[in-house]
Structures are given as C-alpha cells and as structure tokens.
Design an enzyme around this catalytic site. Structure first.
Site, PDB file in Angstrom:
ATOM      1  CG  ASP A  26     156.519  73.646  19.329  1.00  0.00           C
ATOM      2  OD1 ASP A  26     157.668  74.091  19.500  1.00  0.00           O
ATOM      3  OD2 ASP A  26     155.856  73.106  20.238  1.00  0.00           O
ATOM      4  CG  ASP A  27     160.697  72.636  18.653  1.00  0.00           C
ATOM      5  OD1 ASP A  27     160.479  73.703  19.252  1.00  0.00           O
ATOM      6  OD2 ASP A  27     160.970  71.576  19.247  1.00  0.00           O
TER       7      ASP A  27
ATOM      8  CB  CYS B 220     158.042  75.774  24.019  1.00  0.00           C
ATOM      9  SG  CYS B 220     158.609  74.550  22.832  1.00  0.00           S
TER      10      CYS B 220
ATOM     11  NE  ARG C 246     155.033  77.723  22.282  1.00  0.00           N
ATOM     12  CZ  ARG C 246     154.485  77.222  21.171  1.00  0.00           C
ATOM     13  NH1 ARG C 246     153.210  77.394  20.933  1.00  0.00           N
ATOM     14  NH2 ARG C 246     155.215  76.527  20.322  1.00  0.00           N
TER      15      ARG C 246
ATOM     16  CE  LYS D 291     154.559  73.740  23.212  1.00  0.00           C
ATOM     17  NZ  LYS D 291     155.813  73.206  22.645  1.00  0.00           N
TER      18      LYS D 291
ATOM     19  CG  HIS E 222     154.517  75.293  26.709  1.00  0.00           C
ATOM     20  ND1 HIS E 222     155.565  74.798  25.980  1.00  0.00           N
ATOM     21  CD2 HIS E 222     154.624  74.731  27.955  1.00  0.00           C
ATOM     22  CE1 HIS E 222     156.269  73.978  26.718  1.00  0.00           C
ATOM     23  NE2 HIS E 222     155.730  73.922  27.922  1.00  0.00           N
TER      24      HIS E 222
ATOM     25  CB  SER F 275     156.124  70.143  24.806  1.00  0.00           C
ATOM     26  OG  SER F 275     156.649  71.444  24.816  1.00  0.00           O
TER      27      SER F 275
ATOM     28  CG  HIS G  32     157.827  70.020  20.230  1.00  0.00           C
ATOM     29  ND1 HIS G  32     157.989  68.813  20.886  1.00  0.00           N
ATOM     30  CD2 HIS G  32     158.374  70.964  21.038  1.00  0.00           C
ATOM     31  CE1 HIS G  32     158.614  69.033  22.036  1.00  0.00           C
ATOM     32  NE2 HIS G  32     158.863  70.333  22.166  1.00  0.00           N
TER      33      HIS G  32
ATOM     34  CG  ASP H  80     158.244  77.369  19.476  1.00  0.00           C
ATOM     35  OD1 ASP H  80     158.719  76.831  18.453  1.00  0.00           O
ATOM     36  OD2 ASP H  80     158.109  76.760  20.551  1.00  0.00           O
ATOM     37  CG  ASN H  81     161.907  76.757  19.766  1.00  0.00           C
ATOM     38  OD1 ASN H  81     161.046  76.730  20.630  1.00  0.00           O
ATOM     39  ND2 ASN H  81     162.260  75.670  19.112  1.00  0.00           N
TER      40      ASN H  81
ATOM     41  CE  LYS I 109     163.023  73.107  22.037  1.00  0.00           C
ATOM     42  NZ  LYS I 109     161.857  72.207  21.930  1.00  0.00           N
TER      43      LYS I 109
END
Ligand code: MG
Length: 477
Positions: free
Chosen positions: A39-40, A79, A83, A132, A134, A157, A221, A273-274, A294
């Site tokens: 994540d991130d 996010c 996803r 996660k 989301h 998150s 994240h 994810d980003n 992001k």
C-alpha cells in the site's frame, strides 16, 4: 515492439539453454497464486528498482528468478479505486469505485461484479485475503461475500482511526476476522507479521489443492508501524524498517512454498496499489525518477514495481518493458486457472500471459491505457507516448513532512502535454507541438474512453458504467 524484446529474447535463450522449461502457447496446469499487494509503495521503493538505505533481498529474488515489469500500472493512484480494478479486471470507473472509501461510506463492491477470487473458486481454489480490503466495510461488501473463504485484516486504510494526525473525525479502527470485529485500534506494529503468518498457515493448510492468497499489506501506508524484529534496523529510518518487514513477509511465503515443494506449482506476484504519499516526507516512499506520486496521474502515481515468479514457466531474470495494468491480472489468471470470464459485461483487462512467459515478439495487448482521477480522464498512454489533458494536480514545492506529520500540497495545473516515456519517463519535456499526429491519434483514442467510461472534465457520462453496490439496494448476481 521495443527494447523489451531483446531482454525477453535473452531471457528465453538463457532458459532454453538450461532446459528449465518450455514456453508453449498452451497455458500450463493451473497454478497456486500468491498475490502480494503493498500500500503506497512507490516505483523506487524496492532494491531491484533502485531503492537505497535498506535491503529487499526476497523481492530482489523474485526479480532474479522471475520477470520484472518496468511499465506496470494501476488504474488510479488511490487505494479503493486501485483495488477495485485489481479484483474486477475493470477500470475503476467501469465499476464506480473511486477514491478511498472511509468509515462513513455506504457503498462498496457491487454483488453483481465477479471478483478474481470468485472466478478462481469456480475452479476449486481455496481463497483468502490477509490485509487491507477497502471495497466497502459493511458486511455485504466484505471479502467473505465476494469470493474469499478467509479474511483477516483492516476494512479500510490504517490512518482512518482516532489517532489521525490531522482530523479527529474517524471512529475506532476495526480489525476483522471473517466478518467479526476482533479488536479496535489494533497494535499496528504486529500487522505485517500477522498477515504474513496467516498466509503461511493458509498455504500449509491448502497445500494439496489449488489456492489463491491475496496478501494485501496495510504498510507502508501511514501511520508507519513495524515490529521489534525490524525497528531501528535501517539507515532510512522507520520507512526502511517497514519495507524490510514487508520483504521479510515475501521471504516467509517463498520459504514456505519451497519447504512444501510448491515452488513450481505457484505463481507469486508482487506489486502495489499506488505511488508514494509524498506529503509525508520521511514517512513516504519514493517514485524514483518518476514525476509526482500518489493522487496524481503522473508516472509516480500510477506506475508501480511489479515482479512475477513461477519457476519453470516464467524465465528467470526476464525484464518486460511493455505497458500493462493491474486490470490484466484477472483475465490472465482466469485463463491460467481454466476459469471462464463473464460474457455478459465488459472486462477491460487483457491476457498478458505471453508477456509473462516471454513469448517471442509478445507486445502489450492494449492500444491504449487510460488514467482517470475520480471521474476525470487526465491522461492516456499508447506505446511510448503519454498525453496529459489539461488538469489540476497536487504537488509539493517545499518538500514533505516529518515524523508522520504531512506537509501541505499545492495545486498546480498542466496543460495539454505529450511525453515520450521511452526518452523521458520523468515527464519533463512536453513535445506536443512537435508531434501533432501523435496528439491527434491519442485524442481520438481518448474520445472512445469518454464515450464508454465518461469524463467529468468534459461533462460526459459513460455509456457503459456499472454502479457500485449501495447499502439497502437489492442486487442479484
Ligand atoms: Mg494506497
């Protein structure tokens, strides 16, 4: 079509010489699938993508023993939208999951969508997500209602909790097992380890049947948390420690597969994810040489590290430069598993197995990839070219924050701009004026997307957009 093929050719030649496998057009027997989703985590946050200040030996091993994609994208640099695209094989705008869903959201993934887990279940796969989700936190939207046999993790998150550095609006953060909240505001320093140990246990329990594990880490994240095993271990500080723990989790998966003799029957995929949440400064990752991060449609927001390993089927040490996207995983994995794609709706993703397997001459199956931010079409990539339409974006002129506190973004604007990503992956030199033919071609491709998926900047509604699931709505599969 480009320099890709030389790398792939060399990789194939190496593999063929060693007799380690074949690259027939026919797909191999259905593999187990382990999909690890950070994540991130940005383009520059893994050793084999140039990360400095910490080590990622297990991720680097995936690259050494598999294929490393250099031009792998997410559908949107945030996010939930990202996803939704990963798990439905569709642009986020197609399935109407945009932005990052918070605790007040009353929508989530529609019951009518078919997730990757649901497709794999039709072929007898055992399925689990640890981490996660989301895609909606109300029971009807939870993973257990959308194809996953097991779930342990956070519904959204990890900063959506009462200790958020800037807002007090968030309620207690639930940790969910199955559909039950088992803790509030859990000790986040244990999350990466607990997710990994669940994944290991699941693989052990399902070693005799095909399985799909979606290991969706909450880290890196913010807020960053790390267990004692890794705290204070890297010169990069907490961020480096956190990445080393994620890397350790990849190692746990690999050693489990090896111990159980599942290496050659298991496809392991790693991506994120980003891009990095740059306003968090020393608690954010890096997009390397790419622009922004992001929340933007620049390469730093949407281009991600992606590694895939399947010994004997994917050539060791291969590098693929073709532009592909997370939406391609669902149709590709469905084909490998022998599952039929739904025929009553559009699936945007396309089969990228020829690229994964290094088939000679394989190129991206996409004429173009589209980059939306929310409902706005901001950019399009076709081959080496990326065209930005005029749009606002966020940036930092005085650097990021410190110690978990973010700096403030400024708003800027980019006008119509064309970049040659082969020569200029950092999107610095606008060459639209020199290539009016390319601009015209990309504009006309974009018109198709506007017609199909809409564009709020042009006041257009898409003809083929499907709704998100809404609390209280009655939907049929
Ligand atoms: Mg993210």
């Amino acid at each position: 079509m480009r320099k890709t093929n030389l790398h792939l050719f060399l990789a194939i030649a190496t593999l063929a010489a060693g007799g380690a496998g074949t690259f027939a057009d026919e797909p191999p027997a259905p593999p187990n699938i382990v999909l690890i989703f950070a994540d991130d985590l940005g383009y520059g946050d893994v050793g084999c993508y140039g990360a400095k200040g910490y080590h990622t030996p297990h991720l680097d091993r995936l690259a050494k023993e598999g294929v490393r994609f250099t031009d792998f994208y997410v559908a949107q640099a945030v996010c939930s939208a990202s996803r939704a695209a990963l798990l439905t094989g569709c642009y986020s705008n197609r399935v109407s999951i945009l932005g990052a869903l918070g605790p007040k959201a009353r929508h989530g993934i529609n019951d009518r969508e078919t997730t990757l887990a649901e497709l794999l279940k039709t072929r007898g796969y055992a399925t689990a997500i640890y981490g996660k989700w989301h895609l909606g936190h109300h029971p009807r939207f939870l993973p257990t209602r959308h194809g996953f046999d097991e779930y342990f993790g956070l519904p959204y998150s990890n900063d959506m909790w009462p200790k958020h550095p800037e807002t007090k609006e968030f309620p207690d953060l639930p940790l969910i097992e199955g559909e039950k909240t088992i803790a509030l505001n859990p000790d986040q320093s244990q999350l990466s380890t607990r997710y990994a140990e669940h994944a290991v246990s699941f693989i052990e329990r399902h070693q005799d049947q095909p399985f799909f594990v979606y290991l969706a880490h909450s880290m890196p994240h913010v807020p960053l948390f790390v267990s004692d095993k890794f705290r204070g271990k890297t010169p990069r500080g907490t961020f480096g420690d956190v990445i080393e723990e994620i890397d350790w989790s990849v190692g746990r998966v690999l050693e489990t597969l090896e111990r159980l003799g599942l290496d050659e029957r298991t496809l392991v995929i790693f991506t994120s994810d980003n891009g990095p949440w740059l306003s968090y400064g020393d608690h954010a990752g890096s997009a390397g040489a790419l622009r922004e991060g992001k929340g933007t449609s620049f390469e730093g927001g949407v281009r991600e590290p992606c590694l895939m390993r399947w010994p004997g089927k994917i050539a060791a040490g291969a590098v693929c430069h073709e532009p592909v996207m997370t939406i391609d995983l669902l149709p590709t994995l469905a084909k490998l598993a022998g599952a039929d794609l739904p025929e009553d709706r559009t699936i945007d993703g396309l089969d990228i197995w020829p690229l994964m397997a290094g088939q000679p001459g394989a190129t991206s199956p996409h004429e173009a990839l589209f980059f939306y931010w929310g409902g706005e079409l901001q950019a399009i990539r076709s081959g080496r070219w990326k065209l930005h339409f005029p749009h606002a974006y966020r940036t930092l002129s005085n650097g990021g924050g410190h110690g978990g506190m973010p700096a403030k973004y400024e708003q800027r604007r980019i006008e119509l701009s064309l970049f040659d990503l082969d020569a200029d992956p950092g999107e610095r030199q606008d060459i639209a004026a020199e290539h009016p033919d390319v601009v015209a071609r990309l504009k006309s491709l974009a018109e198709r997307a506007r017609d199909d998926l809409g564009d709020t900047a042009a006041g257009r509604k898409g003809k083929n957009v499907r709704p998100a699931g809404q609390l209280g709505a009655v939907e049929e599969k």
